[in-house]
Write an enzyme that holds these catalytic residues in place. Sequence first.
Site, short mmCIF file in Angstrom:
data_model
loop_
_atom_site.label_atom_id
_atom_site.label_comp_id
_atom_site.label_asym_id
_atom_site.label_seq_id
_atom_site.Cartn_x
_atom_site.Cartn_y
_atom_site.Cartn_z
N HIS A 40 0.82 -1.22 0.00
CA HIS A 40 0.00 0.00 0.00
C HIS A 40 0.86 1.27 0.00
O HIS A 40 0.38 2.34 -0.35
CB HIS A 40 -1.03 0.00 1.13
N HIS A 56 7.57 -2.36 2.19
CA HIS A 56 7.48 -0.89 2.16
C HIS A 56 8.86 -0.22 2.09
O HIS A 56 9.09 0.65 1.27
CB HIS A 56 6.77 -0.35 3.40
C1 BG6 Z 1 1.27 -2.59 7.13
C2 BG6 Z 1 1.98 -3.42 8.16
O1 BG6 Z 1 1.59 -3.00 5.86
O2 BG6 Z 1 1.65 -1.25 7.30
C3 BG6 Z 1 1.55 -2.97 9.52
O3 BG6 Z 1 1.61 -4.78 7.98
C4 BG6 Z 1 1.76 -1.49 9.69
O4 BG6 Z 1 2.26 -3.67 10.52
C5 BG6 Z 1 1.18 -0.71 8.50
O5 BG6 Z 1 1.09 -1.09 10.86
C6 BG6 Z 1 1.57 0.73 8.55
O6 BG6 Z 1 0.96 1.42 7.50
P1 BG6 Z 1 0.97 2.99 7.47
O7 BG6 Z 1 0.41 3.35 6.15
O8 BG6 Z 1 0.13 3.44 8.62
O9 BG6 Z 1 2.40 3.37 7.65
#
Ligand code: BG6
Length: 506
Positions: A197, A259
């Site tokens: 994402h 990420h």
């Molecule tokens: C997710 C992880 O992909 O990203 C989670 O699995 C994490 O552990 C999350 O909390 C964080 O997403 P963002 O967009 O809030 O940084």
Amino acid sequence: MSNPLRDPRDRRLPKVAGPCGLILFGVTGDLARKKIMPAIYDLANRGLLPPGFGLVGFARRQWDDEDFAQEVHDAVREYARTPFREEVWAQLSEGIRFVEGDIADPEAYRELRRVVEEVDQQRGTMGNHAFYLAIPPSLFPVVVENLKDSGLTERHGREWRRVVVEKPFGHNLASAQALDRVLSTAFTPDEIFRIDHYLGKETVQNILAVRFANTMFEPIWNANYVDNVQITQAEDIGVAGRAGYYDGIGAARYVIQNHLLQLLALTAMEEPLSFRPHEVRMEKEKVLSAVTLPSNISAHTARGQYAAGWQGGVPVKGFLEEAGIPPDSTTETFAAIRVTVDNRRWAGVPFYLRTGKRLGRRVTEVAVIFKRAPHLPFESASIGELSDNALVFRIQPDEGVTVRFGSKVPGTAGMDVRDVTMDFQYGDSFVDTSPEAYERLILDVLLGEPPLFPNSTEVDLSWAILDPVLDVWATQGQPEQYASGGWGPSCAYDMIARDGRVWRRP
Ligand code: BG6
């Protein structure tokens, strides 16, 4: 994808998805409730879904269509980004169906097929469906097998089927490749959408815009000028609520493998020929192939578990006390690694990647830290408060870009210089608020546009980077405890101090 930087029509007007439906597995999970369902509503609210959109939930719950619609409704009311509008909800909810069944029961998939065909007839979804697997990867094989056996993956004429899989995609390289083999028995590479994402975030896409739309950054974007790069994803929350998912997986697999390595790839890659998917992916693959771990992995990586303590004025439990976490769990909630990118542009520049739960605050950023000027014609007392120049992509929550540089302190007799910052804030420069990453990504799935989804080579390369670290950690017992509300275990400070550097305080 058409080039968003050179084709203003695409940038201004998002495309509307054609007739289609989404079949959601994992409807009772956090992700479905907090992200997927609200994003579907937000897309509908923005007029980007077809009027007859169908949403079919599948789970082992004794729900009927109305019960599931109520679940979606509650999730939308709580988490949607855009305002609730009765008429939008009324239209969306007409297309909501639920199938009760066990994920391994062939009979349930026959019922699912019947319902999907009914949705085709009633809503005009025309046989176009995406299967969204918001479930642990260990369940992918059984779902894919049943989708095939029930005939749900058969398409006729111009119908399409796509599959969306959530991360982590496997738990190491071998398991990721095994999952690929399973998915490829039913879907072609173009039909498999692996969600990361972060790539759906506007601020992440902005890394490429800033680098390649401007003249002033690229000339200094290399080892001649850059001292190090620090990529941080910090969360203030713990794992409560998803302990079962988290234990045995941990921070490195959940965040670094996907990420943070994607952020590294966008920061370090060469300019793509265009923004067409294969051109961008080719550059990302090249840079990920050049990522190298230090030979002494223990000395240049760090891991930790948050301890009980105080955060934001409230007492919080330690990781090992969280419900569902065994007291001898070795799962890390903080992970940091140092890598280099072994090519001409980046030779010798360390990239530090860190992520953790229960840290000082929620923040994600990419900080490019530059070398000191080769000569400073100032008295040393005048530059005591001058640190290194930096360019920081503020991914969230305070979205924008910061440039840090030295400036004369006014009113002093001498030439005193101190750090100042120049900020670009999305909120100040643009009127529209950024869509949620999941809105963009779900829409891209429905449109069949893959550039923001990592392909299997990128995923495999990322596991190949991380696997040796995980193997070393697996021999080291329990991770070091760190104070909730701080910035990680002391071994993380030691790791960067060995290189004569310090972590940035985001
Ligand atoms: C997710 C992880 O992909 O990203 C989670 O699995 C994490 O552990 C999350 O909390 C964080 O997403 P963002 O967009 O809030 O940084």
